[in-house]
Every structure is written in structure tokens, then in C-alpha cells.
Design a protein around this motif. Structure first.
Motif, mmCIF file in Angstrom:
data_model
loop_
_atom_site.group_PDB
_atom_site.id
_atom_site.type_symbol
_atom_site.label_atom_id
_atom_site.label_comp_id
_atom_site.label_asym_id
_atom_site.label_seq_id
_atom_site.Cartn_x
_atom_site.Cartn_y
_atom_site.Cartn_z
ATOM 1 N N GLY A 1 0.810 -1.216 0.000
ATOM 2 C CA GLY A 1 0.000 0.000 0.000
ATOM 3 C C GLY A 1 0.839 1.258 0.000
ATOM 4 O O GLY A 1 0.553 2.228 -0.710
ATOM 5 N N LEU A 2 1.912 1.255 0.792
ATOM 6 C CA LEU A 2 2.809 2.406 0.830
ATOM 7 C C LEU A 2 3.469 2.605 -0.529
ATOM 8 O O LEU A 2 3.592 3.739 -1.017
ATOM 9 N N GLY A 3 3.888 1.518 -1.147
ATOM 10 C CA GLY A 3 4.486 1.623 -2.468
ATOM 11 C C GLY A 3 3.538 2.249 -3.475
ATOM 12 O O GLY A 3 3.936 3.106 -4.276
ATOM 13 N N GLY A 4 2.275 1.836 -3.439
ATOM 14 C CA GLY A 4 1.287 2.398 -4.363
ATOM 15 C C GLY A 4 1.051 3.876 -4.138
ATOM 16 O O GLY A 4 0.928 4.657 -5.089
ATOM 17 N N GLN A 5 0.988 4.274 -2.882
ATOM 18 C CA GLN A 5 0.774 5.686 -2.553
ATOM 19 C C GLN A 5 1.932 6.547 -3.056
ATOM 20 O O GLN A 5 1.724 7.590 -3.695
ATOM 21 N N LEU A 6 3.160 6.116 -2.783
ATOM 22 C CA LEU A 6 4.328 6.898 -3.192
ATOM 23 C C LEU A 6 4.500 6.901 -4.713
ATOM 24 O O LEU A 6 4.960 7.896 -5.296
ATOM 25 N N PHE A 7 4.121 5.813 -5.359
ATOM 26 C CA PHE A 7 4.216 5.746 -6.813
ATOM 27 C C PHE A 7 3.321 6.797 -7.461
ATOM 28 O O PHE A 7 3.738 7.525 -8.365
ATOM 29 N N ILE A 8 2.069 6.884 -7.006
ATOM 30 C CA ILE A 8 1.131 7.863 -7.567
ATOM 31 C C ILE A 8 1.590 9.289 -7.261
ATOM 32 O O ILE A 8 1.487 10.183 -8.108
ATOM 33 N N GLU A 9 2.094 9.519 -6.052
ATOM 34 C CA GLU A 9 2.569 10.858 -5.712
ATOM 35 C C GLU A 9 3.729 11.277 -6.615
ATOM 36 O O GLU A 9 3.815 12.433 -7.046
ATOM 37 N N HIS A 10 4.616 10.347 -6.943
ATOM 38 C CA HIS A 10 5.702 10.666 -7.869
ATOM 39 C C HIS A 10 5.150 10.916 -9.278
ATOM 40 O O HIS A 10 5.581 11.847 -9.973
ATOM 41 N N LYS A 11 4.219 10.114 -9.680
ATOM 42 C CA LYS A 11 3.647 10.222 -11.028
ATOM 43 C C LYS A 11 2.997 11.578 -11.258
ATOM 44 O O LYS A 11 3.142 12.190 -12.323
ATOM 45 N N LEU A 12 2.286 12.074 -10.240
ATOM 46 C CA LEU A 12 1.537 13.323 -10.377
ATOM 47 C C LEU A 12 2.296 14.528 -9.849
ATOM 48 O O LEU A 12 1.958 15.670 -10.186
ATOM 49 N N HIS B 1 2.232 15.327 -6.723
ATOM 50 C CA HIS B 1 1.519 15.775 -5.523
ATOM 51 C C HIS B 1 0.660 14.626 -5.007
ATOM 52 O O HIS B 1 0.461 13.618 -5.695
ATOM 53 N N LYS B 2 0.141 14.778 -3.784
ATOM 54 C CA LYS B 2 -0.734 13.766 -3.197
ATOM 55 C C LYS B 2 -2.139 13.954 -3.751
ATOM 56 O O LYS B 2 -2.745 15.016 -3.573
#
Length: 657
Positions: free
Chosen positions: A357-368, A370-371
Motif C-alpha cells: 500500500g505504501l508503495g502504491g501511494q508513493l508511486f502515484i505521488e511521484h507520477k503526479l 503531488h498527493k
């Protein structure tokens, strides 16, 4: 050639929670993602050692597998099956719905699993099991075995002269399993189906396996004659979903009664694995008999993983993206960093689900950059679709489930829709579990449901008599019979009584279709996952009330024909093209959960889930969503293969639903 950051913007999140949904490991014969072998390897080795002992001496043994929610129990079971399938027959047993039917439920689930074909095999496990019996392998008997039924039964009775329950009928059904035209009927009898009289005659049996004693006897037969074959591994998964007791705690004593019986009756060649969430186990075991607890030979508690294993998990998920990139990233963790693991888990120990779950959250934040905002309903709709499609592939007929199971599926779905239900409407030892009453929110009458799919006409007559008796006692104002099986002929007593009772004034009959079962079964599987702490959205483990709310908010049960016929959900006034509506909904939800995705990747993923639709129809729905101002294409004038699709969150001037 594309850089890793360009690929990240085009690809889906490799940690997407939809991909970690687990459940029946029978559906995961193929390894779809890389594994970290060191994770839970010790636990797998312990179970493998138990299997070696059973192979050596044929004595039944029991393993209890406990672990915190998200520790990887179901994932471990999948790995275990892949590793040990050459050495054992694997049986997956769903949570049972009624303690009075636990032996019959276990038998049905056992035969269902044995009917599956292992990967790379042309025969089912059941056929392989039969061919592995010493009586069947005796070459001097092959001609007789494949020939006359009486000689087959005689030879098996000579090989197993005592201790076989209903020996003649049981061995007669084993003979039927060797005949292609009788194989399905033989399996149905072993599953406990109450077959039609002509089917009984074809099999050479007089009645069905219609009691707990009979089901226990048939399971005992498998154990008593299996010493010369591979062991049968019975996996009772998600047992925290067992029927509850007066304290609303799972009642596990019936399961441990089954387990103790397998031991006490010296039934050979079974391995029992009981999988349960750790905190539920610590509560439940205090109420179990000590003699039953003593039958657990090995108790395995899944440990937390260390940060090196957590890092390896991230690397395995990211590898397919790195493999496409030129140049290769400097770190196999990019765009993630090991420091994030150290900050999240300062003690150096982690939970598998939390790591992903942490990996998914950080992946999306890097992609965009922002959170992003999260949308639970959109994510849930994708989870629902994946589960629904798996159910469609697995459930091929209504009678795949017992009437007891079908009744509970419907009751669970109605509870999710906030329809108050009360079980056991009919005052009958057998049919009470096939029935329940409920209160429709728009009506004052007490309404009843009776779901009976037994094809046997003698049984149907008894069911109609039970209905007539209780209706005379005003058990409910209106009773609905749900039945897809035949109703008999005009000369049958049961048919005559059916026509008298269920003529629509006021009692009626509804014929369910298979697609309704797909809706009900999909929801039941999600209920089981929620009860086992395995249903997760955005790192939040869903409980049953939260799942029920998502069911209502997402309207995923809206198109269930049976619920429509019961008047519990509304039928659409104008029916749109169902395929195009599903595609449009899938596209929007996928973009909404990924926030940004390559257009061609979006099309490819949609075609995987809707293989009967062509690419032009998908692109048409993408354009429709653009026109509705729900998504946008970047760059707008580029070729489709060079575009990304982005979600447009609603604003004051953009209030699309």
C-alpha cells in the motif's frame, strides 16, 4: 525508447490495490506476479514437512495457519499449492453458511475442487485420484474395470472389504466416474445433489447424500481408500466467517468436530489446513474443547517481514516498468526510496499489505507530483468488476451451489441494500434453511422467500407440502418461490400443489437466471474477504458495514435481474447498450484511480477485460467521456498512441457525476 519517468506516466500503478485482492487459490494456478521466495519460506517448509510425514505413514495431520490481517495468508496458500501440487490433491473450502450443514458443505466443496484440472493435466484431480487407487491400478483388473459394472464393484469391495459407507452405491458411483456419459452425474451425487429419479437409476443408487451422517460417511470413504494415492489437502480458508454464536463470535466448534472426526476415525491421507486471522483465533480458541485443540499437530504464525524483504517486494513490482526503460534507472527501487520504508517501519518489521500500500501511494505521488484525492467508489467498482468476471468464469450453473448457499447469498445482498431479513421462515427441519422473511421498505406486509433447486420430484412434493402447511399458519403474507429447476408434470402431486399455491395471488414463482447468481456470488465472496480482513481500498481494510455502504453507493447490484424481479432495485426505464455502458464506466473508473494513463495502455487494458469489443468502440467511449468533460487528452492534437488520458476532478463549473 522511453525513459522510466515517461513509462511511469503511461503505465498503471504496479501496486494498484485491485491487483492484491486474494481469495480462492484455485483461481490462481498461474503465477501472475514475481514472488520474493524468502517471504514466509520457513512457513512453507514447515507445511511441506507435514506433507512428507503424511506421505510416509498416511496418518491425517492438521495445521493451523494464523496471521495478522494483511500478513499474506491467502498469498501463502497460493504459493503452497503451486509448490506442492505434484505431491497432493488440493481442496479449497469456502466458509460454511450453516453449522447444521458443515459436513455436506465440506463434501460439496471437496468434490468441486477435485473436479478441477491441475495446470498441465488433461484429467481432473478426481480422475487422477481414482486412477491412483490400488484396485484401479491392478492391471489384471483393467479389462473388468472398464467393462461390466458388477465386476467393478465386486473388485473394489474385495480390495476394501470393510469400513466403507454404503459400499455398493459408493463403488457404483466410482464406476460411473470412469464413463464419460455418467461422469457429471456421478460428481453431482458425490456433491450431495438430490437428483431426479431417472438419474438415481442411471447411477444405480437409491437416494442422495441427504444428511450430515451420510456426508461424513462419504468423506470417510475417501480417506479409507486413499492410502495408495497422494494425500488430499483440505484447506479451510477464511474460517473467521463461520456462523456466529450468541455472543456474535465465530462458532468454530463444528469445524473442529469435523477435524477431530477425521483423526478419531483413522481416516488416512488427509492434511487439514485451517487459516484464520490471528486476533480472531485467540478469541475463538478459548471456547473450543481441549481435546479438539490437541488435534492440531502444527500451529504456524505468519511473521512480519524485514525491510530487505519489503524492499524486494517493491523491486519485483517495479521490475516490468524498469525493463522497458532506456536508459535503465540507477536504482531498482526508482521512483521509490528505501528511506521511506525505514521511516514507515522504524522497528525494521513490516506487514506485507502495508508495504504494498505504501508503495502504491508513493508511486502515484511521484507520477503526479503531488498527493492526489482518492475515490473509494471508483476503486471499488474496479474491484467488483474483477471479482465479477472471475465469478462468471467459475460459476457455470445455478446448481453449482446448494439451496442453503443460494438462500444465504440472496439474504446477504438484501442486507446490503438495507432490507431487514429474518432467517428460517418455514417451520421444517430441512427447508427452514432454504427460507427467510423480510420487510420491504415500501410495504407493510411480511414477505417470504423460499429457494429450492433440488431436481428430485419427491423432494419437490415435500417442499410444496411444507409451504402449504406453513402458509395455512400465516407464516407470511406473500411467499415467493425461487426455482430454476423443473417443476414436474401436470400429473405430479408436487406440480399440482405448486400451481395451487404459487399462482400470483398472492404467492408467486420467480425463475432465476445464471447472471443473477453471478451478482450474488460475487458479493458473497467480497463479504468473506471483508470478514477475513482481506478487502482493502487505499490502505484501509474494509469491514462489513463499510462494504455494504460501498455496495449501495456504487449501485453494482442495480442490474441483478433477481433483485429487480423482487422489486428491491429499480429496473431501468430505457435500457442502454449494456456493453457500452460497462466499458464507459470501466474507462472512467480506471482513469479516476490512476489519474494519468497512456491512451493506448487504457485501450489495451479495456480490451483485456472486454475481449468481445473492438478498439473503435473503446475509443468512441473515450471521446464521449471527453465531451462530458470527465477526462482530458494530453496533448490534445497528438496521435492516439502518443496521448495520455487524465482525470478532470469536478469543479464548481464541472459537476459531472
Amino acid at each position: 525508447m522511453a525513459t522510466i519517468d515517461e513509462i511511469i506516466k503511461q503505465e498503471v500503478n504496479p501496486f494498484d490495490p485491485v491487483t492484491f485482492k486474494t481469495g480462492n487459490f484455485w483461481l490462481a494456478d498461474k503465477q501472475t506476479t514475481a514472488t520474493v521466495d524468502s517471504i514466509h519460506q520457513d512457513e512453507i517448509n514447515q507445511i511441506a514437512n507435514v506433507l512428507r510425514l503424511v506421505i510416509r505413514d498416511q496418518y491425517t495431520r492438521t495445521v493451523l495457519l494464523e496471521g495478522d490481517s494483511g500478513s499474506g495468508k491467502s498469498y501463502l496458500l497460493g504459493r503452497l499449492k503451486r509448490k506442492l501440487k505434484p505431491y497432493a490433491f488440493f481442496v479449497y473450502i469456502d466458509p460454511w453458511t450453516d453449522n447444521q450443514y458443515i459436513w455436506r458443505h465440506t463434501l460439496r466443496e471437496m468434490v468441486d475442487s477435485l473436479m478441477k484440472k491441475p495446470a498441465g493435466k488433461n484429467d481432473s484431480q478426481l480422475s487422477l485420484w481414482l486412477k491412483g487407487l490400488s484396485a484401479f491400478r491392478d492391471r489384471s483388473m483393467i479389462k473388468n474395470i472398464l467393462g461390466e459394472r458388477g465386476l467393478f464393484i465386486h473388485n473394489f469391495k474385495s480390495t476394501y472389504p470393510s469400513g466403507i459407507y454404503q459400499a455398493r452405491e459408493f463403488f457404483g458411483v466410482l464406476y460411473a466416474l470412469t464413463k464419460p456419459d455418467l461422469y457429471s452425474l456421478g460428481c453431482d451425487w458425490l456433491r450431495g445433489e438430490n437428483l431426479a429419479q431417472d438419474d438415481f437409476k442411471a447411477l444405480g443408487v437409491s437416494k442422495s447424500i441427504d444428511s450430515e451422517d451420510a456426508a461424513r460417511g462419504i468423506i470417510g470413504n475417501f480417506g479409507r481408500i486413499s492410502a495408495s494415492t497422494k494425500p488430499i489437502l483440505l484447506c479451510f480458508d477464511q474460517v473467521e466467517n463461520a456462523p456466529t454464536n450468541a455472543s456474535q463470535k465465530p462458532e468454530l466448534q463444528p469445524l473442529f468436530n469435523v477435524n477431530t472426526t477425521l483423526h478419531n476415525q483413522y481416516l488416512k491421507n488427509f492434511i487439514v489446513i485451517i487459516s484464520i486471522v490471528k486476533d480472531k483465533w485467540h478469541i475463538c480458541k478459548r471456547h473450543l474443547e481441549q481435546s479438539d485443540l490437541a488435534r492440531i499437530e502444527k500451529q504456524i504464525s505468519l511473521k512480519s517481514i524485514n525491510l530487505e524483504q519489503a524492499e524486494a517486494l517493491w523491486i519485483t513490482r517495479l521490475y516490468p516498468l524498469h525493463d522497458q526503460a532506456t536508459p535503465k534507472p540507477d536504482s531498482p527501487l526508482y521512483p521509490l526510496q528505501k528511506q521511506a520504508l525505514e521511516q514507515k517501519f522504524p522497528g525494521g518489521k513490516a506487514n506485507v499489505r502495508t508495504v504494498l500500500g505504501l508503495g502504491g501511494q508513493l508511486f502515484i505521488e511521484h507520477k503526479l507530483g503531488h498527493k492526489p484525492p482518492i475515490d473509494d467508489v471508483a476503486t471499488f467498482k474496479l474491484i467488483w468488476l474483477k471479482e465479477f468476471q472471475k465469478t462468471q468464469q467459475k460459476v457455470e450453473r445455478i446448481r453449482q451451489f446448494s439451496s442453503v448457499d443460494l438462500t444465504q447469498m440472496l439474504q446477504q445482498a438484501m442486507n446490503a441494500l438495507q432490507i431487514n431479513t429474518d432467517p428460517h421462515l418455514l417451520n421444517h427441519a430441512k427447508y427452514s434453511s432454504y427460507s427467510f422473511s423480510y420487510q420491504h421498505p415500501d410495504k407493510t406486509e411480511r414477505l417470504g422467500i423460499f429457494w429450492n433447486e433440488e431436481p428430485n420430484m419427491t423432494s419437490f412434493n415435500a417442499a410444496m407440502n411444507a409451504c402449504e402447511k406453513d402458509l395455512k399458519k400465516n407464516c407470511c403474507d406473500t411467499l415467493t418461490l425461487i426455482r430454476a429447476e423443473k417443476l414436474g408434470q401436470a400429473k405430479n402431486k408436487g406440480y399440482k400443489l405448486f400451481k395451487k399455491l404459487f399462482n400470483g395471488s398472492p404467492h408467486r414463482h420467480l425463475t432465476p437466471h445464471l447472471d443473477s447468481i453471478h451478482y450474488l456470488r460475487t458479493y458473497q465472496l467480497l463479504v468473506n474477504s471483508a470478514g477475513a480482513g482481506e478487502l482493502v481500498i487505499h490502505q484501509q481494510t474494509l469491514d462489513l458495514p463499510t462494504l455494504e455502504k460501498l455496495i449501495r453507493d456504487s449501485h453494482v447490484l442495480q442490474n441483478c435481474p433477481l433483485l429487480q424481479d423482487l422489486g428491491l432495485v429499480s429496473k431501468p426505464i430505457i435500457k442502454p447498450d449494456p456493453d457500452l455502458e460497462k466499458i464507459k464506466d470501466f474507462l472512467f473508473n480506471l482513469v479516476k484511480t490512476q489519474f494519468m494513463i497512456g491512451r493506448q495502455k487504457l485501450v489495451d487494458l479495456t480490451m483485456q477485460d472486454f475481449s468481445h469489443i473492438d478498439e473503435s468502440q473503446i475509443n468512441q467511449q473515450i471521446q464521449t467521456l471527453c465531451q462530458e468533460n470527465q477526462i482530458t487528452l494530453i496533448p490534445p492534437d497528438a496521435k492516439p498512441q502518443d496521448q495520455s488520458v487524465c482525470w478532470k476532478p469536478p469543479t464548481k463549473n464541472n459537476t459531472s457525476p
